[in-house]
Write an enzyme that holds these catalytic residues in place. Structure first.
Site, PDB file in Angstrom:
ATOM      1  N   SER A  44       0.869  -1.096   0.158  1.00 34.13           N
ATOM      2  CA  SER A  44      -0.230   0.077   0.010  1.00 34.13           C
ATOM      3  C   SER A  44       0.831   1.211  -0.117  1.00 34.13           C
ATOM      4  O   SER A  44       1.899   1.148   0.537  1.00 34.13           O
ATOM      5  CB  SER A  44      -0.858  -0.120   1.160  1.00 34.13           C
ATOM      6  OG  SER A  44      -1.587   1.381   1.432  1.00 34.13           O
ATOM      7  N   TYR A  67      -3.123  -0.616  10.351  1.00 31.80           N
ATOM      8  CA  TYR A  67      -2.912  -1.050   8.991  1.00 31.80           C
ATOM      9  C   TYR A  67      -1.816  -0.522   8.077  1.00 31.80           C
ATOM     10  O   TYR A  67      -1.071  -1.279   7.602  1.00 31.80           O
ATOM     11  CB  TYR A  67      -4.285  -0.528   8.224  1.00 31.80           C
ATOM     12  CG  TYR A  67      -4.240  -1.020   6.901  1.00 31.80           C
ATOM     13  CD1 TYR A  67      -4.593  -2.163   6.222  1.00 31.80           C
ATOM     14  CD2 TYR A  67      -4.019   0.075   5.886  1.00 31.80           C
ATOM     15  CE1 TYR A  67      -4.672  -2.540   5.107  1.00 31.80           C
ATOM     16  CE2 TYR A  67      -4.021  -0.536   4.420  1.00 31.80           C
ATOM     17  CZ  TYR A  67      -4.500  -1.674   4.206  1.00 31.80           C
ATOM     18  OH  TYR A  67      -4.216  -1.880   2.940  1.00 31.80           O
TER      19      TYR A  67
END
Length: 230
Positions: free
Chosen positions: A130, A141
């Site tokens: 990501s 996350y």
């Protein structure tokens, strides 16, 4: 480079969102079979798509997967999860569970299938990171994706001797179930998948799927304050 035509691929989390786009792009590029996993997989109308059950936090489940898909040339670690809030808003057990899915889950699948890839001539491993691997402000996350990025970089060296192409994929907001409620510009999953297929065919090691990702990759060489997400 990795030959896709006639190949057999595995896509974890492959029945929806970005994983579904990966599976479609691989078939379009000529893959013979794509194994697509989910915790509770549904049936597929396309005989080239083979749904299989997988819980990435369960060693036995991963082991069963290698028995059901013993002929894989390409592995895409796409399955993942998130939790809302910052690092100080969540309990350590919740953060650890997220790492178990996003980091150790990908490692379990990689460890299980590395020998399979070696027997098949090397093939490819694709890990979906990501932009939040680099950009701060996304709590557990983002931290888990940063750990996955580091893991991928180490695996690239460890798997080089068996001829396995290792590709790290970085992307910003993409139109999947995970981010659908957010009112922000989003990538088309099909575009991201097409870029990954192109990287496999060209023998590349990294995909920066959008401009925001390219911005934060460049910002790594500057002050750490430049890595904060608005």
């Amino acid at each position: 480079m990795t030959e896709i035509k006639g190949a057999r691929a595995l896509v974890t989390g492959g029945q929806r969102g970005l994983g579904e786009a990966f599976a479609a792009a691989l078939l379009e590029a000529g893959a013979e079979t794509v194994y697509v996993t989910a915790r509770h997989p549904g049936p597929s109308a396309d005989p080239r798509l083979v749904p299989l059950a997988l819980e990435v936090t369960d060693e036995a489940s991963v082991a069963r997967l290698t028995e059901q898909a013993p002929d894989v040339d390409i592995v895409i670690n796409n399955a993942g999860a998130t939790i809302p809030g910052g690092l100080l808003d969540n309990g350590v057990a919740d953060v650890a569970h997220l790492f178990d899915i996003n980091v150790l889950g990908a490692l379990r699948v990689t460890r299980a299938f590395a020998p399979v890839l070696a027997r098949r001539g090397g093939g490819a491993l694709v890990n979906v990171h990501s932009v939040l691997s680099w950009a701060s402000g996304a709590g557990a996350y983002g931290a888990s994706k940063a750990a996955l990025w580091s893991l991928t970089n180490s695996l690239r060296g460890e798997l080089a001797g068996q001829g396995t192409q290792v590709v790290g994929v970085h992307l910003g907001y993409t139109d999947t179930d995970m981010v659908r409620p957010l009112d922000v510009p989003k990538n088309d999953p099909r575009d991201v998948a097409a870029q990954v297929v192109e990287a496999l065919l060209k023998g590349e090691s990294e995909v920066l799927a959008d401009e925001v990702t390219r911005h934060f990759k460049a910002a790594l060489s500057g002050p750490v304050e430049g890595l904060a997400v608005a």
